[in-house]
Design an enzyme around this catalytic site. Structure first.
Site, short mmCIF file in Angstrom:
data_model
loop_
_atom_site.label_atom_id
_atom_site.label_comp_id
_atom_site.label_asym_id
_atom_site.label_seq_id
_atom_site.Cartn_x
_atom_site.Cartn_y
_atom_site.Cartn_z
N CYS A 58 0.85 -1.19 0.00
CA CYS A 58 0.00 0.00 0.00
C CYS A 58 0.89 1.24 0.00
O CYS A 58 1.96 1.26 0.59
CB CYS A 58 -0.97 0.00 1.17
SG CYS A 58 -0.21 -0.11 2.81
N SER B 40 3.33 -2.08 3.96
CA SER B 40 3.25 -0.66 3.62
C SER B 40 4.48 -0.29 2.83
O SER B 40 5.51 -0.95 2.91
CB SER B 40 3.20 0.19 4.89
OG SER B 40 4.49 0.23 5.50
N ASP B 41 4.38 0.77 2.04
CA ASP B 41 5.59 1.37 1.51
C ASP B 41 6.36 1.92 2.71
O ASP B 41 5.81 2.07 3.81
CB ASP B 41 5.26 2.47 0.50
CG ASP B 41 6.39 2.67 -0.51
OD1 ASP B 41 7.54 2.32 -0.19
OD2 ASP B 41 6.12 3.18 -1.60
N CYS B 42 7.63 2.21 2.51
CA CYS B 42 8.48 2.50 3.66
C CYS B 42 8.07 3.79 4.37
O CYS B 42 8.12 4.88 3.79
CB CYS B 42 9.94 2.52 3.23
SG CYS B 42 10.46 0.90 2.64
N ALA C 197 5.05 4.47 5.24
CA ALA C 197 3.72 4.91 4.83
C ALA C 197 2.73 4.88 5.99
O ALA C 197 1.75 5.64 5.99
CB ALA C 197 3.20 4.06 3.67
#
Length: 722
Positions: A203, A235-237, A239
């Site tokens: 995401c 999650s994206d880093c 996020a």
């Protein structure tokens, strides 16, 4: 990281397993002390093993798993675990999961994704994936890589200025409206889950209609419930941190963590969940049972992939090692990908291919002509070999000269023009390399213009004026550039787009220039004029709205002028098509039960003269399969040179409501045809998928009436009737 880089709620990645670096890595279920746990029993189901493992963990141990760098559990013999490795177009050390500091110092660097996409060759793509998988396992066995790779990026290339467009397969989807969500943003993810069996989703940072992507339970669960996703969501880093710290969507860090976990996020790339989950539980924002759900997804993936099945050095792939990386077959595959992905855009008076015996000298001009650093684009590791375009051309013509013209791609000064012009005047043929590199477009850098950077255009025209013969313009970069001036200038005879062609790109270009390979790539994105830069990047609408001067986006909906169309690509030979078999009429009434309420409703609408389309929801279960039909074509090479050719079959639908695509690609096939020979190709058309569109409330419908199937200049009419 750029908060605008993903325009849907998800980013898809393939998945396998990872560990921290160690020439003799530790592994779970290691005898004699840690092999008797139920989760080590390979005779049990994955679900039972995962449930057993989670039940043995304490709450602090559970929380320690909620990061890309999962903590060890020494008392159970579970070592630390690194989920984050990168393999966008070859193994890369952008994430902590891959290191080239060891006995293995490099890996095969394939062309950037946008270039491989231009080949429109599924067999090629599968081959690249298999080669990267072999090298990933080999590096894992050597203790220098994990096996959980976050790639590829399949978001639609919505805006030509987007710095990450180079990482995507292009602009075809095989405030955001439900219509656009259904038929543009979601289909790539649905396909990768249902057809590709993806085991990881990511995401993104951005909010979707006001709700952060990692907090969108409806979207994340759609993947699991509607599409059958069986894997983990990361999650994206950072996020998850973004939800509170930057977007202010929640009132506290604990609420941000709770919202993400309840939405379906299983791990956070970063440490935000590790730091705030305990407090979120203490404050009643999230439950331990919800943490368990996340861990079951994570451990199920690890178990499916054999991490808990014993010593990996004794497993199925234990023999793979350094000798399986940078092999001649992998480098040949990288070369073939570059050959097939390079696109010939202009070739006036058949300037190309050059004939070696008629070329005594060459000049290659431009700052990228003798620079290897950006040949691979973003997420590039350490290539096996490093050869520039200039170095590869020397293999063909020993008297090849080079001048930069500009000190770098930004080209802020004409100081080097004089030298470049002098070099050009002394050569039989001149190649100018212009375009983009990673100083112009990356994950954290979008462009503001579609023109060539700085004074590059002036460099091109100066060289064109000085050259003895029409020059050859080679364009680098993943995003489109407005080169209308070159397209219309007779002093520029040929234009070739090479994108970011990878470590063998120079060789591929040389082969194409001299006719050892016949180009057949097609642009996987529209090339817009500079005027498109006036459109706000933040406008998510795909469809045109002429009332407000909005031209739409991508080849499916864009109504404005184009520099080059999606699918453009020339060859050194010519191809003709012929329809061998295709239906002219397709009846849909038999797929709706006559005694159903849907049938009665449709008959009533037809009697009132309002029936213009069928909703897929009205069709009988599994009826789509019965509607499928085949279309057969012949393809004849009428020229003097063998070549591969990409067949691109489009559909044009009746305009039954606003927002119907101008056209949409429904099938493609790359075929090789020898000179003066013919081959046949067949497409299987599923009307529910290929001849349908989302209406204004996001419901997929099949328009009734006349549809056109278009292949090149060939057009076939098909009537869909009820």
């Amino acid at each position: 990281m750029n908060l605008q880089l993903t325009l849907t709620s998800l980013l898809f990645f393939t998945s396998a397993i990872a560990e921290t670096f160690d020439s003799n890595p530790k592994f779970p279920c290691q005898p004699p002390h840690h092999s008797s746990f139920p989760f080590c029993n390979i005779s049990l189901s994955t679900t039972k093993r995962a449930l057993s493992l989670v039940s043995l963990l304490t709450l602090p141990e559970k929380i320690g798993q909620l990061s890309n760098t999962a903590a060890s559990v020494p008392r159970l013999g579970i070592p630390p675990y690194e989920w984050w490795s990168e393999s966008l177009h070859g193994l890369a050390d952008n994430g902590p999961g891959v290191s080239f500091n060891g006995s293995i110092a490099s890996a095969t660097s394939f062309p950037q994704v946008i270039v491989s996409a231009a080949a429109f060759n599924r067999t090629l793509w599968r081959g690249i994936g298999s080669a990267v998988a072999v090298e990933g396992r080999a590096m894992y066995n050597g203790g220098q890589a994990g096996l959980t790779y976050w790639a590829p990026n399949i978001n639609v290339f919505r805006d030509p200025r987007w710095g990450r467009g180079q990482e995507t397969p292009g602009e075809d989807p095989k405030v955001v409206t439900e219509q656009d969500m259904e038929d543009t943003y979601q289909p790539p993810f649905q396909s990768c889950i249902e057809d590709g069996k993806a085991s990881c989703l990511m995401c993104s940072y951005n909010a979707v209609n006001g709700v952060p992507a990692c907090a969108r339970q409806d979207l994340l669960q759609k993947a699991r419930v509607d599409w059958g996703f069986k894997g983990y969501i990361t999650s994206d880093c950072d996020a998850v941190a973004t939800i509170f710290d930057y977007q202010g969507y929640t009132n506290s860090a604990e609420e941000a963590v709770a919202d993400a976990i309840k939405a379906g996020v299983d791990i956070n790339c970063g440490t935000y969940m590790v730091r705030h989950t305990q407090a979120a539980i203490d404050k009643g924002k999230v439950s331990e049972e919800q943490i368990d759900r996340a861990l079951l997804n994570l451990f199920a993936v690890q178990l499916r992939l054999g991490l808990f099945d014993g010593n990996p050095k004794q497993g199925r792939y234990a023999k793979l090692g350094a000798n399986d990386i940078c092999t001649s077959s992998h480098r040949e595959l990288a070369l073939e990908a570059a050959r097939q992905g390079i696109v010939l855009l202009k070739n006036d008076h058949k300037l190309l291919p050059l004939k070696k015996r008629h070329v005594s000298s060459l000049a290659i001009i431009g700052p990228m002509a003798n620079n290897i650093s950006s040949m691979g684009g973003t997420y590039t590791g350490k290539p096996c070999q490093r050869k520039t375009l200039f170095m590869e051309l020397l293999e063909y013509v020993k008297k090849t000269s080079h001048a930069s013209g500009c000190s770098d791609v930004a080209c802020d000064s004409p100081a080097g023009f004089k030298e470049a012009v002098a070099v050009a005047k002394g050569a039989d043929f001149v190649i100018v390399v212009a375009g983009l590199d990673l100083t112009q477009e990356t994950e954290d850098k979008d462009r503001v213009s579609l023109s060539l950077p700085g004074k590059q255009r002036d460099l091109v025209t100066s060289i064109a004026a000085a050259s003895k013969k029409p020059l050859i313009l080679v364009l680098t970069g993943g995003g489109p550039v407005d080169v209308t001036f070159a397209k219309t200038d007779p002093r520029i005879g040929s234009i070739i787009w090479i994108g970011y062609p990878g470590e063998t790109g120079g060789r591929a270009l040389a082969e194409i220039l001299f006719g050892d390979f016949n180009p057949g790539g097609r642009l996987p994105m529209t090339w817009y004029p500079q005027s498109f830069s006036e459109i706000a990047m933040s406008d998510m609408h795909m469809r045109a709205d002429l009332a407000r001067g909005y031209p739409g986006r991508t080849y499916r909906f864009y109504t404005g002028p184009e520099v080059y169309k999606f699918g453009t690509g020339l060859s050194y030979t010519e191809f003709d098509y012929e329809i061998l078999s295709a239906p002219t009429r397709l009846g849909l009434s038999e797929v709706i039960p006559q005694d159903s309420s849907s049938h009665k409703k449709l008959l009533l609408q037809k009697g009132e003269g309002e029936l213009r389309y069928l909703q897929l929801d009205d069709l009988e279960v599994n009826s789509c399969e019965s509607l499928r039909f085949n279309v057969r074509f012949s393809v004849r090479n009428t020229g003097e040179m063998d070549g591969s050719h990409v067949l691109m079959l489009y559909s044009r639908m009746p305009k039954v409501f606003s927002g119907v695509p101008e056209r949409q690609l429904i099938g493609f096939e790359r075929v090789h045809v020898r000179s003066n020979e013919m081959v046949e190709a067949e497409f299987v058309i599923d009307p529910c998928k290929h001849l349908s569109v989302a209406n204004d409330v996001g419901k997929r419908v099949i328009p009734l009436g006349g549809h056109d199937l278009v292949l090149g200049d060939l057009q076939h009419s098909l009537s869909l009737e009820f």
